[in-house]
Design an enzyme around this catalytic site. Structure first.
Site, short mmCIF file in Angstrom:
data_model
loop_
_atom_site.label_atom_id
_atom_site.label_comp_id
_atom_site.label_asym_id
_atom_site.label_seq_id
_atom_site.Cartn_x
_atom_site.Cartn_y
_atom_site.Cartn_z
N CYS A 2 1.04 -1.13 -0.05
CA CYS A 2 0.04 -0.04 -0.01
C CYS A 2 0.87 1.17 0.06
CB CYS A 2 -0.79 0.22 1.11
SG CYS A 2 -1.75 -1.51 1.68
N LYS A 601 4.29 -1.91 -7.13
CA LYS A 601 5.40 -1.43 -7.85
C LYS A 601 6.72 -2.14 -6.92
CE LYS A 601 8.37 0.67 -10.55
NZ LYS A 601 8.67 -0.20 -11.69
C1 F6R Z 1 8.83 -6.82 -12.67
C2 F6R Z 1 8.87 -5.79 -11.57
C3 F6R Z 1 9.18 -6.59 -10.33
C4 F6R Z 1 10.59 -5.77 -9.57
C5 F6R Z 1 10.59 -6.59 -8.11
C6 F6R Z 1 11.71 -6.01 -7.41
O1 F6R Z 1 8.39 -5.99 -13.74
O2 F6R Z 1 9.24 -4.68 -11.58
O3 F6R Z 1 9.61 -7.89 -10.45
O4 F6R Z 1 11.64 -6.01 -10.36
O5 F6R Z 1 9.44 -6.57 -7.52
O6 F6R Z 1 11.98 -4.69 -7.03
P1 F6R Z 1 12.91 -3.96 -6.72
O7 F6R Z 1 14.03 -3.80 -7.93
O8 F6R Z 1 12.40 -2.45 -6.46
O9 F6R Z 1 13.71 -4.59 -5.61
#
Ligand code: F6R
Length: 606
Positions: A2, A601
């Protein structure tokens, strides 16, 4: 997953500002949303399930009165998306409102205790225990600050929270443990939010809170304390170097397309990453007896590609590991002689932070590649390189992936130099190639948009798509597959092509699309064999390969011709047509690529 946002102004009507902040945070969760404001000693709340625009259309979020408020956009963990489960949540009398990102692990136990004290719960969320706990401690102490301290000390699990109450008229209370939270410091106002993007149009001056901090914000001041013993603390102020224009769609239909198309620009920024930090990371890795690369999702795929690069250019063995598996898989095998490079766009992914925390306790050297300065990861590591991709709003990572690959490439070159594994002429070739990256990217993106729209029609109604490659483009297969399945909802499989005979080939029948990533390198010959195997089973062959490769062209039902390039940069450029393919497939299917179902995200919970 969230996101929360809170603001206190001297006089301005705060609801439209919180609403605007929430819209920018919507990428973090979008199954329900809500805002609470305080005016004339009374709390006003509007909330519901659905996307923010739908809720606003039905309820008009902007006409909530008052200059102080809290807001939330939800991605359900406890309790289905519904009005009653949407935040803010309140105590029995509706005098304390709370928004929360994280998971309260001991909520069942706390709920039972509070119900025994006659507190009445109306939602199925873990969050609702927080306002009731504060209510309970307020009854006992008659001091709102003290009640907040005592209540927060009872919470186990993770949280970023904002509290609004008529017991503290001109003040918002915020706190964090394990979930991101930053203050936005202004002149005559203060903000707090999960992501600076919520307040970037108002202020670029920010203070990232540390785990275990609580802050009391008024429109003209802020105070930060430790939750555990109420000691006052000072935290570093940073200046955010993004602006809102970078975080807007700039005329593109979706953030994802904008972010794919801006890769030539972000590549230039990443190529300019500060050399002294790249060299510092290389120094640590070079001295270490064991090197791991740890990340989740797309960032993990960058580590898979990087493990080939470090080996190929610098003769250095590195082990890529999925963050959520790291402690189980290698926890007992790491020690003071181990270096771990954590890669995370957000710097807030729970599994990454958890593994980094574990590695620190084991006295490992903990390093990072990250896109968000001031994020939890950047504050935990010994040294990090800022990947400089700018804000990424589309849930599916695109430009941040190619930036991560560039940082890995720079790092592998620095390592190769240190280890004396690269000749001057090789170095000259590589330098020339690297400088060509942005213009090659531009050329590919411009020429492939229409073509990938057409290719998307070949796969959009298929039940399964395969991605096969060898060598470092195995990472491209993994990433192409992840993009397609997460936004176009097409079950997809990625395999090292040599392994496809050991099982997945049983799924191949007439018309199944198999996408081969086959640049002109040492993998090409072997891949031709794999293409023949798939062709013999009547698969539809779609190949990405070098322009003018007539043999591959003849074997393929559709051939995506890529410009000539040095093999080491193929993972950076060959992924771009596959990003476009996923994007157009989602759009052709009438899906919103920026907001794939069930995804957020950054995954800041266990
Ligand atoms: C896929 C995607 C997720 C992130 C993952 C890691 O398109 O965006 O698989 O790559 O949640 O996120 P970070 O890089 O922020 O640790």
């Amino acid at each position: 997953m969230c996101r929360i946002c809170a603001a206190v102004f001297q006089a301005d009507n705060v609801a439209p500002l919180l609403h605007a902040g929430l819209k920018r945070l919507e990428y973090g969760g979008y199954d329900s949303a809500g805002i609470a404001t305080l005016h004339g000693g009374k709390l006003y709340i509007k909330k519901d399930k659905g996307k923010i625009d739908e809720i606003h259309q039905a309820l008009n979020l902007d006409d909530l009165p008052g200059s102080i408020g809290i807001a939330h956009t939800r991605w359900a963990t406890h309790g289905a998306p519904s009005k009653v489960n949407a935040h803010p949540h309140t105590d029995c009398k509706g005098e304390i409102a709370v928004v929360h990102n994280g998971i309260i692990e001991n909520f069942l136990e706390l709920k039972q205790e509070l119900e025994n004290l006659r507190h009445v719960f109306i939602s199925r969320t873990d969050t609702e225990v927080i306002p009731h706990l504060i209510e309970e401690y307020y009854k006992r102490t008659n001091n709102f600050r003290e009640a907040c301290f005592q209540a927060l000390r009872r919470l186990q699990g993770t949280f970023a929270i904002a509290i609004l109450s008529r017991y503290a008229k001109d003040m918002i209370v915020v706190a964090r443990k394990g979930s991101p939270l930053l203050l936005g410091i202004g002149n005559g106002f203060n903000f707090a939010a999960s992501d600076a993007i919520a307040f970037l149009d108002k202020t670029k001056t920010s203070i990232p809170l540390e785990d275990g901090d609580i802050a009391f914000l008024s429109s003209s001041s802020y105070e930060i304390y430790r939750i555990e013993d109420a000691t006052p603390v000072k935290r570093k102020t940073i200046t955010i170097d993004w602006d809102l224009q970078q975080a807007s769609k700039e005329g593109y239909e979706h953030f994802m397309l904008k972010e794919i198309m801006e890769q030539p620009y972000t590549m230039r920024l990443s190529l300019g990453a500060q050399k002294q930090y790249v060299d510092l990371l290389a120094e640590f890795m070079e001295k270490s007896s064991k090197n791991f690369l740890v990340a989740a999702g797309t960032s993990y795929h960058s580590c898979v590609a990087a493990s080939y690069l470090y080996s190929r250019l610098a003769n250095l063995a590195t082990i890529p590991v999925i963050a959520s598996e790291f402690i189980e898989q290698y926890g007992n095998a790491i020690d003071v002689n181990t270096t771990i490079l954590f890669v995370s766009q957000s710097g807030e992914t729970y599994d990454v932070i958890n593994a980094a925390d574990f590695a620190r306790k084991k006295a490992c050297t903990v390093l990072g590649i990250c896109n968000v300065i001031g994020s939890t990861l950047t504050r935990m590591v010994r040294a990090y390189v800022h990947q400089q991709s700018g804000p990424e709003i589309g849930v599916a990572a695109t430009k941040t992936y190619t930036s991560q690959l560039i940082i890995h490439l720079l790092l592998s070159i620095s390592l190769a130099k240190k280890r004396g594994k690269i000749s001057q002429s090789e170095m000259d070739d590589i330098k020339e190639t690297i400088n060509e990256l942005p213009s090659l990217a531009e050329q590919i993106l411009i020429s492939k948009q229409k073509e990938m729209l057409e290719v998307s029609k070949l796969i959009m109604n298929k039940n399964h798509v395969f991605f096969l490659a060898r060598g470092m483009n195995y990472a491209t297969a993994l990433e192409g597959r992840l993009k397609l399945l997460e936004i176009a909802y097409i079950p997809s499989t990625a395999y090292p092509a040599g392994e496809s005979k050991h099982g997945p080939i049983s799924l191949i029948e007439e018309g199944v699309p198999v996408i081969f990533i086959a640049p002109n390198d040492e993998t090409r010959k072997l891949l031709i064999g794999n293409i023949m195997e798939m062709k013999a089973r009547k698969a539809t062959i779609i190949t990405l390969g070098e322009e003018g490769d007539s043999e591959l062209m003849q074997l393929s039902d559709h051939y995506i011709a890529m410009p000539r390039m040095l093999p080491i940069i193929t993972p950076i450029l060959y992924i771009m047509p596959l990003q476009l393919l996923a994007y157009y497939t989602a759009v052709n299917k009438g899906l919103d690529p920026d907001k794939p179902r069930n995804l957020a995200k950054s995954v800041t919970v266990l």
